[in-house]
Design a protein around this motif. Structure first.
Motif, PDB file in Angstrom:
ATOM      1  N   HIS A 165       0.878  -1.170   0.000  1.00  0.00           N
ATOM      2  CA  HIS A 165       0.000   0.000   0.000  1.00  0.00           C
ATOM      3  C   HIS A 165       0.923   1.229   0.000  1.00  0.00           C
ATOM      4  O   HIS A 165       1.633   1.458   0.982  1.00  0.00           O
ATOM      5  N   HIS A 166       0.899   1.997  -1.051  1.00  0.00           N
ATOM      6  CA  HIS A 166       1.850   3.100  -1.181  1.00  0.00           C
ATOM      7  C   HIS A 166       1.400   4.365  -0.459  1.00  0.00           C
ATOM      8  O   HIS A 166       2.220   5.262  -0.223  1.00  0.00           O
ATOM      9  N   VAL A 167       0.119   4.457  -0.105  1.00  0.00           N
ATOM     10  CA  VAL A 167      -0.399   5.664   0.545  1.00  0.00           C
ATOM     11  C   VAL A 167      -1.021   5.353   1.906  1.00  0.00           C
ATOM     12  O   VAL A 167      -0.765   6.055   2.883  1.00  0.00           O
ATOM     13  N   ALA A 168      -1.830   4.313   1.987  1.00  0.00           N
ATOM     14  CA  ALA A 168      -2.624   4.052   3.183  1.00  0.00           C
ATOM     15  C   ALA A 168      -1.986   3.019   4.094  1.00  0.00           C
ATOM     16  O   ALA A 168      -1.428   2.016   3.633  1.00  0.00           O
ATOM     17  N   ASP A 169      -2.079   3.246   5.399  1.00  0.00           N
ATOM     18  CA  ASP A 169      -1.775   2.209   6.383  1.00  0.00           C
ATOM     19  C   ASP A 169      -2.922   1.200   6.401  1.00  0.00           C
ATOM     20  O   ASP A 169      -4.090   1.554   6.171  1.00  0.00           O
ATOM     21  N   GLU A 170      -2.584  -0.054   6.701  1.00  0.00           N
ATOM     22  CA  GLU A 170      -3.593  -1.096   6.869  1.00  0.00           C
ATOM     23  C   GLU A 170      -3.521  -1.591   8.313  1.00  0.00           C
ATOM     24  O   GLU A 170      -2.456  -1.979   8.779  1.00  0.00           O
TER      25      GLU A 170
END
Length: 264
Positions: A165-170
């Motif tokens: 995920h390049h933008v969002a944390d999971e």
């Protein structure tokens, strides 16, 4: 690296009331949200959160939530979204409650309006572009939260190959079963009651580690993960065959949402 896996009943190092454990602090999430695991009797009198939306997901027990002079009775599997700027109160209804309580910080793209709030019954989901299978229950869409987070109730029935995920944390809280996570060259197992934060930019893979497969609460911040799920379900015959995902096919639909899968 902000990755961490909390044991069941564990808490991050932060001040906390006696009825809650801190699963993620604002510092952990780069200022995006704080997540509490509530376990006990709660009585939060009428107040207004001016700088944070509040989202409560009931795991067990019951709570009463007063919003706009209406009392909502929430039991296991139900949830409520209370926008910032809206007066409300939260209290246990009889026996102690076990719940997740998320406070979403940051400058939301929408104001604190009562009509942005909602209550979902057990099994009920937010409406989307297409109808999703029962394994993907969208409880908060990016459009509900001003883009700050998405929250899904997911049954992880097949392996998810290594991806970034390049933008969002999971962030994942395990409700039932066991989830295996490959991260940084190590395989971790998250069981019932455990919480893991997978920071953006870090490759990882997940897969079911139990039968029946694990059921989890999955938080994406910033939001938008429900859009990825919709795209993959819409093209499921192309991206998945024989219970296995095809990374090359996945990337056709996930790259626009800043998620890429490792290809051979």
């Amino acid at each position: 690296m902000r990755f961490f896996l909390l044991p069941a009943g564990g808490s991050r190092p932060a001040p906390t009331p006696p009825w809650a454990m801190v699963k993620a602090t604002a510092e952990d999430t780069e200022g995006r949200f704080t997540l509490l695991e509530v376990n006990g009797e709660v009585d939060l009198p009428g107040r207004v959160q001016e700088v944070a939306d509040e989202f409560v997901y009931v795991i067990d027990g019951a709570v009463e939530v007063d919003v706009d002079r209406t009392t909502h009775h929430l039991t296991a599997g139900m949830c409520v979204m209370v926008p910032r700027g809206v007066p409300h109160a939260i209290r246990t209804a009889g026996a102690p409650v076990h719940a997740l309580h998320l406070l979403s910080h940051g400058a939301a793209g929408v104001g604190g309006k009562v009509d942005r709030g909602y209550v979902l019954a057990r099994g009920e989901v937010r409406p989307g572009r297409i109808r999703l299978p029962p394994a993907f229950g969208v409880k908060a869409r990016s459009s509900d939260t001003g883009g700050l987070f998405s929250l899904l109730e997911v049954t992880v029935a097949q392996p998810i190959p290594r991806h970034t995920h390049h933008v969002a944390d999971e962030c994942i809280y395990v409700l039932d079963g066991a989830l295996e996570i490959d991260f940084g060259g190590t395989t971790y197992t998250a069981r019932k009651g455990q919480f893991v934060l997978l920071p953006h930019g870090a490759p990882h893979a997940i897969r079911p580690g139990s039968a029946p497969p694990p059921r989890v609460v999955q938080i994406s911040t910033p939001g938008g993960w429900e859009l990825v799920v919709e795209a993959l379900i819409e093209h499921r015959t192309e991206v998945s065959k024989g219970g296995r995902f095809n990374p090359t096919a996945l990337n056709r639909y996930t790259t626009p949402h800043h998620v890429t899968y490792d290809t051979p």
